[in-house]
Scaffold this active site. Structure first.
Site, short mmCIF file in Angstrom:
data_model
loop_
_atom_site.label_atom_id
_atom_site.label_comp_id
_atom_site.label_asym_id
_atom_site.label_seq_id
_atom_site.Cartn_x
_atom_site.Cartn_y
_atom_site.Cartn_z
N LYS A 190 8.34 -40.54 -28.74
CA LYS A 190 8.78 -41.36 -27.60
C LYS A 190 10.08 -42.09 -27.95
CE LYS A 190 6.97 -42.03 -24.14
NZ LYS A 190 7.00 -41.32 -22.83
N THR A 238 7.06 -46.56 -24.05
CA THR A 238 5.98 -47.35 -24.63
C THR A 238 6.49 -48.41 -25.59
OG1 THR A 238 4.10 -47.17 -26.15
CG2 THR A 238 5.76 -45.49 -26.35
N ASP A 239 5.69 -49.46 -25.78
CA ASP A 239 6.05 -50.49 -26.77
C ASP A 239 5.85 -49.99 -28.20
OD1 ASP A 239 3.27 -50.47 -26.89
OD2 ASP A 239 3.03 -52.63 -26.57
N GLU A 240 5.17 -48.84 -28.37
CA GLU A 240 4.90 -48.35 -29.73
C GLU A 240 6.18 -47.97 -30.48
OE1 GLU A 240 1.66 -45.80 -30.44
OE2 GLU A 240 0.35 -46.82 -29.02
N TYR A 281 3.41 -39.65 -32.32
CA TYR A 281 3.54 -39.99 -30.89
C TYR A 281 4.69 -40.97 -30.69
CZ TYR A 281 2.81 -42.62 -26.58
OH TYR A 281 3.01 -43.27 -25.37
P1 NAD Z 1 -1.65 -39.09 -19.70
O1 NAD Z 1 -1.86 -38.35 -20.98
O2 NAD Z 1 -2.82 -39.64 -18.97
O3 NAD Z 1 -0.86 -38.17 -18.65
C1 NAD Z 1 0.22 -37.36 -19.03
C2 NAD Z 1 0.45 -36.33 -17.94
O4 NAD Z 1 1.55 -35.50 -18.34
C3 NAD Z 1 -0.75 -35.40 -17.72
O5 NAD Z 1 -1.01 -35.28 -16.34
C4 NAD Z 1 -0.29 -34.07 -18.31
O6 NAD Z 1 -0.87 -32.95 -17.67
C5 NAD Z 1 1.22 -34.13 -18.08
N1 NAD Z 1 1.96 -33.28 -19.04
C6 NAD Z 1 1.79 -33.21 -20.37
N2 NAD Z 1 2.62 -32.28 -20.89
C7 NAD Z 1 3.36 -31.79 -19.86
C8 NAD Z 1 4.39 -30.83 -19.77
N3 NAD Z 1 4.84 -30.19 -20.86
N4 NAD Z 1 4.94 -30.57 -18.56
C9 NAD Z 1 4.49 -31.22 -17.44
N5 NAD Z 1 3.48 -32.13 -17.48
C10 NAD Z 1 2.93 -32.42 -18.67
O7 NAD Z 1 -0.60 -40.23 -20.05
P2 NAD Z 1 -0.46 -41.71 -19.44
O8 NAD Z 1 -1.30 -42.62 -20.21
O9 NAD Z 1 -0.59 -41.62 -17.98
O10 NAD Z 1 1.07 -42.01 -19.82
C11 NAD Z 1 2.12 -41.66 -18.94
C12 NAD Z 1 3.45 -42.08 -19.56
O11 NAD Z 1 3.43 -43.49 -19.81
C13 NAD Z 1 3.71 -41.42 -20.93
O12 NAD Z 1 5.08 -41.13 -20.99
C14 NAD Z 1 3.34 -42.50 -21.93
O13 NAD Z 1 4.09 -42.36 -23.11
C15 NAD Z 1 3.70 -43.76 -21.17
N6 NAD Z 1 2.94 -44.97 -21.53
C16 NAD Z 1 1.57 -44.94 -21.55
C17 NAD Z 1 0.87 -46.11 -21.83
C18 NAD Z 1 -0.64 -46.17 -21.84
O14 NAD Z 1 -1.21 -47.18 -22.22
N7 NAD Z 1 -1.34 -45.12 -21.42
C19 NAD Z 1 1.57 -47.30 -22.11
C20 NAD Z 1 2.97 -47.26 -22.09
C21 NAD Z 1 3.64 -46.11 -21.78
O1 DAU Z 2 0.95 -49.49 -26.53
C1 DAU Z 2 1.10 -48.48 -25.59
C2 DAU Z 2 0.29 -47.26 -26.01
O2 DAU Z 2 -1.08 -47.60 -25.83
C3 DAU Z 2 0.64 -46.00 -25.22
O3 DAU Z 2 1.99 -45.65 -25.47
C4 DAU Z 2 -0.28 -44.84 -25.60
O4 DAU Z 2 -0.01 -43.71 -24.80
C5 DAU Z 2 -1.72 -45.29 -25.39
O5 DAU Z 2 -2.60 -44.27 -25.81
C6 DAU Z 2 -2.01 -46.59 -26.16
O6 DAU Z 2 -1.98 -46.33 -27.58
P1 DAU Z 2 -3.07 -46.95 -28.58
O7 DAU Z 2 -3.12 -46.15 -29.81
O8 DAU Z 2 -2.86 -48.43 -28.72
O9 DAU Z 2 -4.39 -46.76 -27.67
P2 DAU Z 2 -5.88 -46.28 -28.04
O10 DAU Z 2 -6.71 -46.48 -26.83
O11 DAU Z 2 -5.89 -44.93 -28.69
O12 DAU Z 2 -6.31 -47.35 -29.13
C7 DAU Z 2 -6.31 -48.75 -28.86
C8 DAU Z 2 -6.74 -49.47 -30.11
O13 DAU Z 2 -8.13 -49.18 -30.36
C9 DAU Z 2 -6.01 -49.02 -31.37
O14 DAU Z 2 -5.85 -50.14 -32.24
C10 DAU Z 2 -6.95 -48.00 -32.00
C11 DAU Z 2 -8.31 -48.53 -31.63
N1 DAU Z 2 -9.36 -47.50 -31.44
C12 DAU Z 2 -9.10 -46.47 -30.58
C13 DAU Z 2 -10.05 -45.49 -30.35
C14 DAU Z 2 -9.76 -44.33 -29.43
C15 DAU Z 2 -10.60 -47.62 -32.07
O15 DAU Z 2 -10.84 -48.60 -32.81
N2 DAU Z 2 -11.54 -46.65 -31.84
C16 DAU Z 2 -11.33 -45.59 -31.01
O16 DAU Z 2 -12.23 -44.72 -30.86
#
Ligand code: NAD
Ligand code: DAU
Length: 353
Positions: free
Chosen positions: A162, A133-135, A158
């Site tokens: 990562k 992730t970019d975080e 988180y």
């Molecule tokens: P998600 O939470 O939707 O899915 C995560 C999956 O991992 C789930 O299916 C869960 O059951 C599985 N999991 C969790 N713990 C586990 C364990 N101990 N063993 C096996 N499986 C397990 O997450 P996502 O949003 O699909 O993100 C996937 C990947 O991409 C993550 O590594 C996240 O850090 C990265 N990522 C997410 C975003 C985003 O915006 N969602 C952006 C950049 C990177």
């Molecule tokens: O940047 C990549 C990341 O993006 C991934 O690595 C994470 O897995 C993914 O969850 C996401 O993280 P964020 O914290 O940016 O996403 P989230 O949807 O939780 O929040 C997006 C923005 O909205 C953040 O500034 C917080 C704000 N927010 C979020 C929620 C859930 C609100 O204002 N209200 C809310 O209820």
């Protein structure tokens, strides 16, 4: 195209399932093994499009269990891993950091060890792809972008977990020559996203006329990427990325939260046939997230110039597609927010482990 056996971890989650929807039909000669623990975020209901494909196998298991991974590697003899399994929600990491440490750090090291021991130095044609992730880069001010060598500065449990996993993956490359590749991506949105993250939560709340909780002043900025574009970037990097390298993935698509929310409200009013302005009345400013990163923005030039990848979907179009998908898939929404999918799992795969 050569035969490959690819372990995809976290394939029942949001990005993993979208990735499998792309890869399983596209590469019929590859065998994809989806390893997922099925936490609250992982749902087999996300995988109906591929569950009967002959080149797809689901295995339920936990990456924090090293012995289980040893057995899995000897059963399938993987030549590649695309590692997505993680705890992924920042707010949950604030209330329960330990599950993030266990899955994101310990689980990643278990996978690195399983691959290293199984491959035993025979690394030709092998690949360990770590999805991140970019975080990890922390928070930007009003200007500037994250590039691949921006110093790490994670602020939440988180992002710290990562960042730690990224460092460990690179350490295994430098220390043991494990053939790794990494990518760091911005905020994804699209179908099959669990309704706890900003956009699916707000779509669901608008539908049910519930308040839209905006953290702090709402001027936090994120760079939004359509999940299908992330999947295509992973496909590109998996096949063409250089071993040992990191690629940033982004949508070049920055929005302040409050502007994005107003745009979503506009789309939802149209789709639900409500008068303009109805949904935005639900906006409620609430207490800020602790350690809330102000701005993320990705510079994805390296991926564009070296591997010719660019995002295809623009935000306005993507937002509408996402809202329509959620409104057309009420059953899915109900299923993933209830215990119903567990019954489905038992029907498909037997008793829960
Ligand atoms: P998600 O939470 O939707 O899915 C995560 C999956 O991992 C789930 O299916 C869960 O059951 C599985 N999991 C969790 N713990 C586990 C364990 N101990 N063993 C096996 N499986 C397990 O997450 P996502 O949003 O699909 O993100 C996937 C990947 O991409 C993550 O590594 C996240 O850090 C990265 N990522 C997410 C975003 C985003 O915006 N969602 C952006 C950049 C990177
Ligand atoms: O940047 C990549 C990341 O993006 C991934 O690595 C994470 O897995 C993914 O969850 C996401 O993280 P964020 O914290 O940016 O996403 P989230 O949807 O939780 O929040 C997006 C923005 O909205 C953040 O500034 C917080 C704000 N927010 C979020 C929620 C859930 C609100 O204002 N209200 C809310 O209820």
């Amino acid at each position: 195209m050569s035969k490959r056996t690819i372990l995809v971890t976290g394939g029942a989650g949001f990005i993993g399932s979208n990735l499998l929807h792309l890869l399983v039909p596209k590469y019929p000669d590859y065998h994809f093994v989806n390893l997922d623990k099925l936490t609250y975020a992982g749902n087999l209901a996300n995988l109906r499009e591929v569950e009967n494909a002959s080149n797809y196998t689901f295995v339920r298991g936990d990456i924090t269990d090293p012995q289980f991974l040893v057995e899995l590697f000897s059963r399938f003899d993987f030549d590649s891993i695309i590692h997505l399994a993680a705890e992924s929600h920042v707010d949950r990491s604030i209330s329960d950091p330990m599950s993030f440490i266990m899955t994101n750090i310990v689980g990643t090291v278990n996978l690195l060890n399983a691959a290293r021991n199984h491959w035993d130095g025979a690394f030709d044609g092998k690949r360990f792809y770590h999805v991140s992730t970019d975080e990890v880069y922390g928070s930007l001010g009003d200007t500037g972008f994250f590039v691949e060598d921006t110093a790490y500065d994670p602020r939440s449990p988180y992002s710290a977990s990562k960042a730690s996993s990224d460092h460990l993956v690179r350490a295994y490359y430098h220390t043991y020559n494990l053939p790794v590749v990494l990518s760091n991506c911005s905020n994804n949105y699209g179908p099959y996203q669990f309704p706890e993250k900003l956009l699916p939560l707000f779509i669901n709340n608008i539908k049910h006329n519930k308040p839209l909780p905006v953290y702090g002043d709402g001027k936090y900025t994120r760079d939004w990427l359509w999940v299908g574009d992330h999947a295509s970037a992973i496909d590109t990097i998996f096949h063409q990325g250089k071993t040992g390298e990191t690629y940033n993935i982004g949508g070049n698509n920055e929005w302040k939260n409050i502007d994005l929310i107003h745009e979503l409200c506009k789309v939802m009013d149209e789709l639900l046939g409500r008068a303009p302005g109805t949904s935005s009345e639900l906006i409620t400013y609430v207490k800020d997230r602790p350690g809330h990163d102000r701005r993320y923005a990705i510079d994805a030039t390296k991926l564009k110039e070296e591997l010719s990848w660019e995002p295809a979907v623009q935000a306005e179009e993507g937002l509408r597609m996402m809202a329509e998908w959620y409104l057309n898939n009420e059953e899915w929404l109900e299923q993933v927010t209830s215990g119903a999918y567990q019954n489905y799992y038992e029907e498909m795969y037997g008793k829960r482990v």
